[in-house]
Design a protein around this motif. Structure first.
Motif, PDB file in Angstrom:
ATOM      1  N   MET A   1      17.326   7.445 -58.729  1.00  0.00           N
ATOM      2  CA  MET A   1      17.939   8.786 -58.856  1.00  0.00           C
ATOM      3  C   MET A   1      18.220   9.363 -57.471  1.00  0.00           C
ATOM      4  SD  MET A   1      14.561  10.820 -60.178  1.00  0.00           S
ATOM      5  CE  MET A   1      12.945  10.328 -59.579  1.00  0.00           C
ATOM      6  N   ASP A   2      19.131  10.323 -57.413  1.00  0.00           N
ATOM      7  CA  ASP A   2      19.412  11.025 -56.163  1.00  0.00           C
ATOM      8  C   ASP A   2      18.089  11.550 -55.614  1.00  0.00           C
ATOM      9  OD1 ASP A   2      22.086  10.629 -56.765  1.00  0.00           O
ATOM     10  OD2 ASP A   2      22.398  12.688 -57.481  1.00  0.00           O
ATOM     11  N   ASN A   3      17.956  11.561 -54.289  1.00  0.00           N
ATOM     12  CA  ASN A   3      16.685  12.019 -53.726  1.00  0.00           C
ATOM     13  C   ASN A   3      16.879  12.506 -52.299  1.00  0.00           C
ATOM     14  OD1 ASN A   3      16.550   9.618 -52.014  1.00  0.00           O
ATOM     15  ND2 ASN A   3      16.006   8.486 -53.878  1.00  0.00           N
ATOM     16  N   PHE A   4      15.778  12.797 -51.638  1.00  0.00           N
ATOM     17  CA  PHE A   4      15.800  13.323 -50.267  1.00  0.00           C
ATOM     18  C   PHE A   4      16.191  12.193 -49.318  1.00  0.00           C
ATOM     19  CE2 PHE A   4      13.585  14.093 -46.203  1.00  0.00           C
ATOM     20  CZ  PHE A   4      14.129  15.318 -45.864  1.00  0.00           C
ATOM     21  N   GLU A   5      17.439  12.225 -48.857  1.00  0.00           N
ATOM     22  CA  GLU A   5      17.945  11.128 -48.039  1.00  0.00           C
ATOM     23  C   GLU A   5      17.681  11.417 -46.545  1.00  0.00           C
ATOM     24  OE1 GLU A   5      18.845   8.016 -48.454  1.00  0.00           O
ATOM     25  OE2 GLU A   5      19.518   7.819 -46.373  1.00  0.00           O
TER      26      GLU A   5
ATOM     27  N   PHE B   1      22.352   8.581 -53.781  1.00  0.00           N
ATOM     28  CA  PHE B   1      22.248   7.136 -53.994  1.00  0.00           C
ATOM     29  C   PHE B   1      21.823   6.773 -55.420  1.00  0.00           C
ATOM     30  CE2 PHE B   1      22.215   7.001 -49.338  1.00  0.00           C
ATOM     31  CZ  PHE B   1      22.694   5.723 -49.011  1.00  0.00           C
ATOM     32  N   GLY B   2      21.738   7.751 -56.336  1.00  0.00           N
ATOM     33  CA  GLY B   2      21.110   7.468 -57.619  1.00  0.00           C
ATOM     34  C   GLY B   2      22.002   6.890 -58.702  1.00  0.00           C
ATOM     35  N   LEU B   3      21.400   6.072 -59.574  1.00  0.00           N
ATOM     36  CA  LEU B   3      22.044   5.735 -60.844  1.00  0.00           C
ATOM     37  C   LEU B   3      21.994   6.975 -61.739  1.00  0.00           C
ATOM     38  CD1 LEU B   3      20.361   2.296 -61.707  1.00  0.00           C
ATOM     39  CD2 LEU B   3      22.641   2.656 -60.740  1.00  0.00           C
ATOM     40  N   VAL B   4      21.050   7.862 -61.389  1.00  0.00           N
ATOM     41  CA  VAL B   4      20.877   9.102 -62.135  1.00  0.00           C
ATOM     42  C   VAL B   4      21.165  10.256 -61.172  1.00  0.00           C
ATOM     43  CG1 VAL B   4      19.203  10.545 -63.370  1.00  0.00           C
ATOM     44  CG2 VAL B   4      19.153   8.048 -63.640  1.00  0.00           C
TER      45      VAL B   4
END
Ligand code: PNW
Length: 450
Positions: free
Chosen positions: A397-401, A410-413
Protein backbone atom coordinates in the motif's frame (compact mmCIF):
# COMPACT_ATOMS: atom_id res chain seq x y z
CA UNK A 1 0.97 -16.01 -19.85
CA UNK A 2 3.60 -16.06 -17.12
CA UNK A 3 4.62 -19.44 -15.80
CA UNK A 4 6.79 -19.95 -12.77
CA UNK A 5 8.09 -23.18 -11.25
CA UNK A 6 6.24 -24.94 -8.42
CA UNK A 7 7.08 -23.41 -5.06
CA UNK A 8 7.71 -19.95 -6.47
CA UNK A 9 6.38 -17.30 -4.06
CA UNK A 10 4.64 -14.11 -5.12
CA UNK A 11 4.29 -11.55 -2.39
CA UNK A 12 4.32 -7.94 -1.26
CA UNK A 13 6.77 -5.90 0.82
CA UNK A 14 6.51 -3.12 3.38
CA UNK A 15 8.72 -1.61 6.10
CA UNK A 16 8.00 -0.68 9.70
CA UNK A 17 8.59 3.08 9.74
CA UNK A 18 6.85 3.49 6.40
CA UNK A 19 3.54 1.98 7.51
CA UNK A 20 3.19 1.45 11.26
CA UNK A 21 2.69 4.86 12.90
CA UNK A 22 2.08 4.48 16.67
CA UNK A 23 5.58 5.78 17.22
CA UNK A 24 5.20 6.28 20.97
CA UNK A 25 3.08 3.25 21.81
CA UNK A 26 3.84 0.16 23.85
CA UNK A 27 7.26 1.39 24.86
CA UNK A 28 8.69 2.06 21.39
CA UNK A 29 11.74 4.32 21.58
CA UNK A 30 12.58 6.99 19.03
CA UNK A 31 14.47 5.99 15.90
CA UNK A 32 16.73 8.06 13.68
CA UNK A 33 13.82 8.41 11.25
CA UNK A 34 11.64 10.03 13.93
CA UNK A 35 14.40 12.51 14.63
CA UNK A 36 15.13 13.16 10.96
CA UNK A 37 11.50 13.53 9.87
CA UNK A 38 10.88 15.97 12.73
CA UNK A 39 13.84 18.10 11.67
CA UNK A 40 12.52 20.97 9.53
CA UNK A 41 13.50 20.82 5.87
CA UNK A 42 14.39 17.13 5.72
CA UNK A 43 11.17 15.55 4.43
CA UNK A 44 8.84 17.01 1.78
CA UNK A 45 6.07 19.15 3.31
CA UNK A 46 7.43 18.35 6.78
CA UNK A 47 5.70 14.96 6.74
CA UNK A 48 6.59 12.27 9.26
CA UNK A 49 5.85 8.61 9.96
CA UNK A 50 4.00 9.48 13.18
CA UNK A 51 0.79 7.98 11.82
CA UNK A 52 1.76 6.68 8.35
CA UNK A 53 -0.76 3.94 7.41
CA UNK A 54 -1.67 3.41 11.07
CA UNK A 55 -0.84 -0.21 10.37
CA UNK A 56 0.07 -0.82 14.02
CA UNK A 57 -3.67 -0.60 14.75
CA UNK A 58 -4.99 -1.84 11.42
CA UNK A 59 -2.73 -4.84 10.93
CA UNK A 60 -5.56 -7.36 10.91
CA UNK A 61 -7.48 -5.76 8.08
CA UNK A 62 -4.20 -5.15 6.25
CA UNK A 63 -3.43 -8.87 6.51
CA UNK A 64 -6.90 -9.56 5.13
CA UNK A 65 -5.95 -7.49 2.08
CA UNK A 66 -2.78 -9.56 1.58
CA UNK A 67 -4.87 -12.71 1.89
CA UNK A 68 -7.36 -11.36 -0.64
CA UNK A 69 -4.45 -10.80 -2.98
CA UNK A 70 -3.61 -14.48 -2.71
CA UNK A 71 -0.01 -13.59 -1.88
CA UNK A 72 2.22 -16.47 -0.81
CA UNK A 73 4.65 -14.27 1.13
CA UNK A 74 4.62 -11.00 3.03
CA UNK A 75 7.87 -9.16 3.67
CA UNK A 76 7.62 -6.79 6.63
CA UNK A 77 10.27 -5.31 8.89
CA UNK A 78 10.63 -5.37 12.63
CA UNK A 79 11.16 -1.94 14.22
CA UNK A 80 14.25 -2.34 16.38
CA UNK A 81 13.13 0.47 18.76
CA UNK A 82 9.91 -1.42 19.51
CA UNK A 83 11.99 -4.38 20.70
CA UNK A 84 14.78 -2.41 22.41
CA UNK A 85 13.83 1.26 22.82
CA UNK A 86 17.45 2.32 23.30
CA UNK A 87 19.00 -0.44 21.20
CA UNK A 88 20.21 -2.58 24.07
CA UNK A 89 19.00 -4.51 27.08
CA UNK A 90 16.04 -6.87 27.42
CA UNK A 91 13.19 -6.98 24.94
CA UNK A 92 9.99 -5.04 25.49
CA UNK A 93 7.45 -7.82 25.42
CA UNK A 94 4.68 -5.65 23.96
CA UNK A 95 6.96 -4.94 21.00
CA UNK A 96 7.66 -8.60 20.35
CA UNK A 97 3.97 -9.39 20.92
CA UNK A 98 3.00 -7.18 18.00
CA UNK A 99 5.19 -9.10 15.53
CA UNK A 100 4.22 -12.39 17.13
CA UNK A 101 0.57 -11.68 16.38
CA UNK A 102 1.47 -10.50 12.91
CA UNK A 103 3.36 -13.72 12.14
CA UNK A 104 0.55 -15.88 13.49
CA UNK A 105 -1.96 -13.81 11.54
CA UNK A 106 -0.01 -14.44 8.35
CA UNK A 107 0.31 -18.16 8.96
CA UNK A 108 -3.40 -18.40 9.73
CA UNK A 109 -4.04 -16.86 6.31
CA UNK A 110 -1.60 -19.20 4.54
CA UNK A 111 1.00 -16.49 3.92
CA UNK A 112 4.72 -17.05 4.54
CA UNK A 113 6.21 -14.43 6.91
CA UNK A 114 9.40 -12.86 5.52
CA UNK A 115 10.97 -10.74 8.27
CA UNK A 116 13.55 -7.98 7.79
CA UNK A 117 15.41 -7.00 10.96
CA UNK A 118 16.63 -3.58 9.88
CA UNK A 119 14.86 -1.31 7.44
CA UNK A 120 16.66 1.87 8.53
CA UNK A 121 14.92 2.70 11.82
CA UNK A 122 17.96 2.58 14.08
CA UNK A 123 17.24 3.39 17.74
CA UNK A 124 18.18 7.04 18.21
CA UNK A 125 20.11 6.18 21.38
CA UNK A 126 22.53 4.12 19.30
CA UNK A 127 22.96 6.99 16.85
CA UNK A 128 23.83 9.20 19.81
CA UNK A 129 26.71 6.81 20.46
CA UNK A 130 27.94 7.01 16.88
CA UNK A 131 25.46 4.82 15.04
CA UNK A 132 27.00 2.69 12.31
CA UNK A 133 30.31 4.52 12.68
CA UNK A 134 30.61 2.71 16.00
CA UNK A 135 31.52 -0.97 15.95
CA UNK A 136 29.36 -1.52 19.05
CA UNK A 137 26.25 -0.93 16.95
CA UNK A 138 27.01 -4.14 15.05
CA UNK A 139 27.33 -5.99 18.38
CA UNK A 140 24.03 -4.54 19.56
CA UNK A 141 22.41 -5.66 16.30
CA UNK A 142 23.55 -9.22 16.94
CA UNK A 143 21.86 -9.14 20.35
CA UNK A 144 18.69 -7.68 18.88
CA UNK A 145 18.65 -10.42 16.22
CA UNK A 146 18.92 -12.98 19.01
CA UNK A 147 15.83 -11.54 20.73
CA UNK A 148 13.77 -11.56 17.55
CA UNK A 149 15.06 -14.99 16.55
CA UNK A 150 14.14 -16.42 19.95
CA UNK A 151 10.57 -15.22 19.63
CA UNK A 152 9.82 -15.65 15.92
CA UNK A 153 12.43 -18.19 14.79
CA UNK A 154 10.02 -21.11 14.78
CA UNK A 155 7.63 -19.43 12.31
CA UNK A 156 9.41 -16.95 10.03
CA UNK A 157 10.04 -18.57 6.65
CA UNK A 158 12.74 -16.25 5.31
CA UNK A 159 14.92 -13.76 7.14
CA UNK A 160 16.44 -10.56 5.77
CA UNK A 161 19.06 -9.13 8.09
CA UNK A 162 19.50 -5.67 6.54
CA UNK A 163 17.52 -3.78 3.95
CA UNK A 164 19.62 -1.94 1.39
CA UNK A 165 22.77 -1.20 3.37
CA UNK A 166 24.12 0.58 0.29
CA UNK A 167 21.23 3.09 0.16
CA UNK A 168 21.38 3.55 3.94
CA UNK A 169 25.10 4.24 3.64
CA UNK A 170 24.99 6.47 0.56
CA UNK A 171 21.83 8.49 1.22
CA UNK A 172 22.06 8.49 5.02
CA UNK A 173 25.78 8.87 5.66
CA UNK A 174 27.30 10.40 2.52
CA UNK A 175 24.60 12.58 0.94
CA UNK A 176 22.65 13.25 4.12
CA UNK A 177 19.24 13.10 2.43
CA UNK A 178 18.03 10.15 4.54
CA UNK A 179 18.36 9.63 8.29
CA UNK A 180 20.67 10.02 10.11
CA UNK A 181 21.34 12.92 7.71
CA UNK A 182 25.11 12.70 7.86
CA UNK A 183 27.63 13.92 5.32
CA UNK A 184 30.60 12.10 6.75
CA UNK A 185 34.13 12.89 5.64
CA UNK A 186 35.47 10.12 3.34
CA UNK A 187 37.61 8.62 6.09
CA UNK A 188 34.36 7.79 7.88
CA UNK A 189 32.94 5.71 5.00
CA UNK A 190 34.75 2.40 5.53
CA UNK A 191 33.61 2.18 9.15
CA UNK A 192 29.93 2.55 8.28
CA UNK A 193 30.20 0.03 5.44
CA UNK A 194 32.08 -2.52 7.49
CA UNK A 195 29.93 -2.26 10.60
CA UNK A 196 26.77 -2.77 8.54
CA UNK A 197 28.29 -5.90 7.04
CA UNK A 198 29.47 -7.12 10.42
CA UNK A 199 25.97 -6.56 11.78
CA UNK A 200 24.63 -8.76 8.99
CA UNK A 201 27.09 -11.53 9.89
CA UNK A 202 26.39 -11.36 13.62
CA UNK A 203 22.66 -11.49 12.91
CA UNK A 204 23.15 -14.60 10.76
CA UNK A 205 24.92 -16.30 13.69
CA UNK A 206 22.15 -15.29 16.09
CA UNK A 207 19.27 -16.33 13.83
CA UNK A 208 20.87 -19.73 13.17
CA UNK A 209 20.54 -20.55 16.84
CA UNK A 210 16.78 -20.24 16.63
CA UNK A 211 15.66 -20.89 13.10
CA UNK A 212 16.16 -23.22 10.18
CA UNK A 213 14.66 -20.73 7.74
CA UNK A 214 16.83 -19.39 4.92
CA UNK A 215 18.64 -16.12 5.67
CA UNK A 216 19.57 -13.32 3.31
CA UNK A 217 20.22 -9.63 3.13
CA UNK A 218 18.35 -7.39 0.72
CA UNK A 219 20.48 -5.05 -1.34
CA UNK A 220 19.47 -2.40 -3.82
CA UNK A 221 21.14 -3.25 -7.11
CA UNK A 222 21.38 -1.37 -10.38
CA UNK A 223 23.03 -2.50 -13.60
CA UNK A 224 25.54 0.15 -14.59
CA UNK A 225 25.44 1.63 -18.08
CA UNK A 226 28.35 3.58 -19.48
CA UNK A 227 27.58 7.17 -20.49
CA UNK A 228 30.66 7.65 -22.66
CA UNK A 229 33.80 5.88 -23.73
CA UNK A 230 36.60 7.92 -22.22
CA UNK A 231 38.82 6.38 -19.55
CA UNK A 232 37.27 8.78 -17.07
CA UNK A 233 33.77 7.48 -17.92
CA UNK A 234 34.91 3.90 -17.61
CA UNK A 235 36.68 4.52 -14.32
CA UNK A 236 33.62 6.25 -12.89
CA UNK A 237 31.32 3.41 -13.99
CA UNK A 238 33.61 0.75 -12.53
CA UNK A 239 33.71 2.62 -9.23
CA UNK A 240 29.95 3.06 -9.16
CA UNK A 241 29.38 -0.62 -9.96
CA UNK A 242 31.74 -1.53 -7.14
CA UNK A 243 30.00 0.55 -4.49
CA UNK A 244 26.40 -0.14 -5.39
CA UNK A 245 26.55 -3.71 -6.65
CA UNK A 246 29.53 -5.41 -5.04
CA UNK A 247 30.64 -3.60 -1.88
CA UNK A 248 27.85 -5.14 0.20
CA UNK A 249 27.79 -8.45 -1.70
CA UNK A 250 31.37 -9.64 -2.34
CA UNK A 251 32.26 -9.75 1.38
CA UNK A 252 29.12 -11.82 2.03
CA UNK A 253 29.39 -14.23 -0.91
CA UNK A 254 33.16 -14.26 -1.50
CA UNK A 255 34.57 -13.34 1.92
CA UNK A 256 36.56 -10.40 0.55
CA UNK A 257 36.02 -6.76 -0.31
CA UNK A 258 35.90 -6.03 -4.05
CA UNK A 259 38.86 -4.64 -5.95
CA UNK A 260 38.50 -0.89 -5.73
CA UNK A 261 37.59 -0.92 -2.04
CA UNK A 262 41.00 0.71 -1.42
CA UNK A 263 39.63 3.81 -3.12
CA UNK A 264 37.07 4.04 -0.33
CA UNK A 265 39.61 3.68 2.43
CA UNK A 266 40.70 7.31 1.98
CA UNK A 267 43.97 6.81 3.78
CA UNK A 268 42.41 4.86 6.64
CA UNK A 269 44.42 1.80 7.67
CA UNK A 270 42.28 -1.20 6.74
CA UNK A 271 43.31 -2.93 9.98
CA UNK A 272 41.68 -0.15 11.95
CA UNK A 273 38.39 -1.11 10.34
CA UNK A 274 38.41 -4.84 9.53
CA UNK A 275 39.31 -6.91 12.61
CA UNK A 276 40.59 -10.45 12.54
CA UNK A 277 37.81 -12.92 11.89
CA UNK A 278 35.29 -10.31 10.73
CA UNK A 279 35.19 -11.54 7.15
CA UNK A 280 34.49 -15.07 8.37
CA UNK A 281 31.51 -13.78 10.32
CA UNK A 282 30.34 -11.74 7.34
CA UNK A 283 30.73 -14.53 4.80
CA UNK A 284 28.84 -17.27 6.61
CA UNK A 285 26.78 -19.17 4.06
CA UNK A 286 23.36 -17.72 3.34
CA UNK A 287 20.62 -19.57 1.51
CA UNK A 288 19.22 -16.73 -0.58
CA UNK A 289 20.19 -13.36 -1.99
CA UNK A 290 17.61 -10.59 -1.70
CA UNK A 291 17.50 -8.27 -4.68
CA UNK A 292 15.70 -4.93 -4.68
CA UNK A 293 15.62 -3.63 -8.23
CA UNK A 294 14.15 -0.36 -9.47
CA UNK A 295 16.27 0.90 -12.38
CA UNK A 296 19.68 0.91 -14.07
CA UNK A 297 22.26 3.69 -13.57
CA UNK A 298 23.82 5.63 -16.42
CA UNK A 299 27.25 6.65 -15.15
CA UNK A 300 29.86 9.00 -16.57
CA UNK A 301 32.94 10.90 -15.51
CA UNK A 302 32.47 13.15 -12.47
CA UNK A 303 31.14 16.64 -13.09
CA UNK A 304 33.16 18.02 -10.21
CA UNK A 305 30.23 19.97 -8.78
CA UNK A 306 29.15 17.58 -6.04
CA UNK A 307 32.55 16.10 -5.20
CA UNK A 308 31.39 12.57 -6.10
CA UNK A 309 33.77 10.41 -8.15
CA UNK A 310 31.07 9.74 -10.77
CA UNK A 311 28.09 11.47 -12.39
CA UNK A 312 24.62 9.88 -12.56
CA UNK A 313 23.02 10.91 -15.82
CA UNK A 314 19.34 10.83 -16.79
CA UNK A 315 18.27 7.76 -18.77
CA UNK A 316 16.26 8.87 -21.80
CA UNK A 317 13.96 6.92 -24.06
CA UNK A 318 12.10 4.89 -21.44
CA UNK A 319 8.82 5.51 -19.63
CA UNK A 320 9.24 7.37 -16.35
CA UNK A 321 7.48 6.76 -13.06
CA UNK A 322 5.89 9.60 -11.10
CA UNK A 323 9.17 9.67 -9.19
CA UNK A 324 11.05 10.30 -12.46
CA UNK A 325 12.71 6.87 -12.35
CA UNK A 326 13.15 5.21 -15.76
CA UNK A 327 11.29 1.94 -16.30
CA UNK A 328 13.72 -0.63 -17.71
CA UNK A 329 12.46 -4.15 -17.02
CA UNK A 330 15.29 -5.80 -18.95
CA UNK A 331 17.71 -4.27 -16.44
CA UNK A 332 16.55 -6.94 -14.01
CA UNK A 333 17.55 -9.72 -16.40
CA UNK A 334 20.83 -7.96 -17.12
CA UNK A 335 21.57 -7.62 -13.42
CA UNK A 336 20.79 -11.22 -12.51
CA UNK A 337 22.67 -12.70 -15.44
CA UNK A 338 25.65 -10.51 -14.51
CA UNK A 339 25.47 -11.86 -10.95
CA UNK A 340 25.45 -15.42 -12.21
CA UNK A 341 28.58 -14.64 -14.22
CA UNK A 342 30.37 -12.93 -11.33
CA UNK A 343 29.46 -15.26 -8.47
CA UNK A 344 28.89 -18.56 -10.31
CA UNK A 345 28.30 -21.41 -7.88
CA UNK A 346 28.55 -19.01 -4.95
CA UNK A 347 25.36 -17.22 -5.97
CA UNK A 348 22.54 -18.49 -3.77
CA UNK A 349 18.97 -18.62 -5.06
CA UNK A 350 17.57 -15.15 -5.65
CA UNK A 351 14.55 -13.60 -4.00
CA UNK A 352 13.33 -10.37 -5.53
CA UNK A 353 12.63 -8.62 -2.23
CA UNK A 354 11.43 -5.36 -3.83
CA UNK A 355 10.33 -4.29 -7.30
CA UNK A 356 7.72 -1.68 -7.99
CA UNK A 357 6.93 1.83 -9.10
CA UNK A 358 5.41 5.10 -8.01
CA UNK A 359 2.16 5.92 -9.79
CA UNK A 360 -0.73 7.86 -8.26
CA UNK A 361 -3.83 6.70 -10.15
CA UNK A 362 -6.19 4.05 -8.90
CA UNK A 363 -6.71 3.01 -12.51
CA UNK A 364 -3.03 2.22 -12.82
CA UNK A 365 -2.21 0.45 -16.05
CA UNK A 366 1.27 1.96 -15.57
CA UNK A 367 1.95 -0.24 -12.51
CA UNK A 368 0.49 -3.31 -14.21
CA UNK A 369 2.84 -2.79 -17.15
CA UNK A 370 5.71 -2.23 -14.74
CA UNK A 371 5.21 -5.44 -12.80
CA UNK A 372 4.36 -7.60 -15.79
CA UNK A 373 7.44 -6.32 -17.64
CA UNK A 374 9.63 -7.12 -14.67
CA UNK A 375 8.15 -10.59 -14.29
CA UNK A 376 8.92 -11.27 -17.94
CA UNK A 377 12.49 -10.09 -17.40
CA UNK A 378 12.69 -12.35 -14.37
CA UNK A 379 11.60 -15.30 -16.46
CA UNK A 380 14.22 -14.46 -19.05
CA UNK A 381 16.86 -14.51 -16.29
CA UNK A 382 15.53 -17.86 -15.09
CA UNK A 383 15.70 -19.26 -18.62
CA UNK A 384 19.33 -18.09 -18.67
CA UNK A 385 20.00 -20.27 -15.63
CA UNK A 386 19.47 -17.96 -12.66
CA UNK A 387 17.62 -19.67 -9.82
CA UNK A 388 14.87 -17.43 -8.41
CA UNK A 389 12.55 -18.43 -5.57
CA UNK A 390 10.27 -15.49 -5.04
CA UNK A 391 9.12 -12.03 -6.09
CA UNK A 392 7.79 -9.43 -3.66
CA UNK A 393 6.47 -6.24 -5.15
CA UNK A 394 7.01 -2.92 -3.41
CA UNK A 395 4.54 -2.20 -1.96
CA UNK A 396 1.31 -3.53 -0.52
CA UNK A 397 0.00 0.00 0.00
CA UNK A 398 1.00 3.64 -0.38
CA UNK A 399 3.20 4.65 2.54
CA UNK A 400 5.77 7.08 3.93
CA UNK A 401 8.28 7.27 1.09
CA UNK A 402 11.22 8.59 3.16
CA UNK A 403 12.41 12.04 2.06
CA UNK A 404 9.45 12.24 -0.36
CA UNK A 405 6.96 11.92 2.47
CA UNK A 406 3.55 10.78 1.20
CA UNK A 407 4.24 12.27 -2.23
CA UNK A 408 5.19 9.03 -3.99
CA UNK A 409 2.68 6.22 -4.15
CA UNK A 410 4.10 2.72 -4.55
CA UNK A 411 1.04 0.75 -3.42
CA UNK A 412 -1.14 -1.89 -5.02
CA UNK A 413 -3.57 -0.32 -2.58
CA UNK A 414 -4.22 3.42 -2.53
CA UNK A 415 -4.25 4.99 0.93
CA UNK A 416 -6.09 8.20 1.79
CA UNK A 417 -3.86 9.52 4.55
CA UNK A 418 -6.62 11.76 5.95
CA UNK A 419 -9.12 8.98 6.48
CA UNK A 420 -6.91 5.86 6.30
CA UNK A 421 -9.32 4.44 3.74
CA UNK A 422 -7.67 1.76 1.61
CA UNK A 423 -8.77 1.46 -2.03
CA UNK A 424 -7.56 -1.40 -4.19
CA UNK A 425 -5.98 -0.21 -7.40
CA UNK A 426 -6.52 -1.97 -10.70
CA UNK A 427 -2.99 -3.40 -10.30
CA UNK A 428 -4.20 -5.18 -7.14
CA UNK A 429 -6.74 -7.15 -9.13
CA UNK A 430 -4.21 -7.85 -11.83
CA UNK A 431 -1.54 -9.01 -9.38
CA UNK A 432 -4.10 -11.22 -7.64
CA UNK A 433 -4.37 -13.22 -10.84
CA UNK A 434 -0.59 -13.61 -10.89
CA UNK A 435 -0.48 -14.73 -7.25
CA UNK A 436 -3.37 -17.14 -7.48
CA UNK A 437 -2.17 -18.72 -10.70
CA UNK A 438 1.10 -19.72 -9.02
CA UNK A 439 1.59 -23.47 -8.76
CA UNK A 440 0.99 -25.10 -5.35
CA UNK A 441 3.66 -24.28 -2.84
CA UNK A 442 5.70 -26.93 -1.07
CA UNK A 443 6.55 -25.84 2.45
CA UNK A 444 9.56 -23.66 3.09
CA UNK A 445 11.48 -24.73 6.16
CA UNK A 446 11.00 -22.77 9.34
CA UNK A 447 11.29 -25.03 12.36
CA UNK A 448 13.68 -24.33 15.21
CA UNK A 449 16.90 -26.28 15.35
CA UNK A 450 16.22 -26.84 19.06
C1 PNW B 1 13.91 1.40 -1.36
N1 PNW B 1 17.53 5.63 -4.64
O1 PNW B 1 14.47 2.65 -1.12
C2 PNW B 1 13.48 0.99 0.03
O2 PNW B 1 13.89 -0.28 0.44
C3 PNW B 1 12.03 1.22 0.28
O3 PNW B 1 11.88 1.45 1.66
C4 PNW B 1 11.51 2.35 -0.58
O4 PNW B 1 10.22 2.72 -0.24
C5 PNW B 1 11.61 1.89 -2.02
O5 PNW B 1 12.94 1.51 -2.33
C6 PNW B 1 11.15 2.92 -3.04
O6 PNW B 1 11.98 4.04 -3.02
C7 PNW B 1 15.21 3.35 -2.05
O7 PNW B 1 17.58 6.86 -4.49
C8 PNW B 1 15.34 4.72 -1.84
O8 PNW B 1 18.15 5.04 -5.55
C9 PNW B 1 16.12 5.47 -2.70
C10 PNW B 1 16.74 4.86 -3.77
C11 PNW B 1 16.59 3.49 -3.98
C12 PNW B 1 15.82 2.75 -3.11
Amino acid sequence: MLEFPPGFRFGVSTASYQIEGAVAEDGRGPSIWDTFAHTPGKVARGETGDVACDHYHRWESDLDLIAELGAGAYRFSVAWPRIQPTGDGPAVSAGLDFYDRLVDGLLARGIDPVATLFHWDLPQALQDQGGWSNRDTAMRFGEYAELVGERLGDRVKLWCTLNEPYIHFALGHVQGIHAPGQTLPPEGYPFVVHHLLLAHGLAVSALRRHSRAPITLANNYSPVWLAGDTDADRGAALFYDMVQNHLFTDPVLLGAYPAGFEALLAGVDVDAVVMEGDLDVISQPIEALGVNYYNPSLIGAPSGEDGLPFARLPIEGYPQSAFGWPVVPDGLRELLVGFKERYGEKLPPIWITESGTSWPDVDDQFRIDYISGHLEALQAAMRAGVEVHGYCTWSLMDNFEWAEGYGQRFGLVHVDFETQVRTKRRSFDWYRQVCTSAAPRPDLQGEPTG
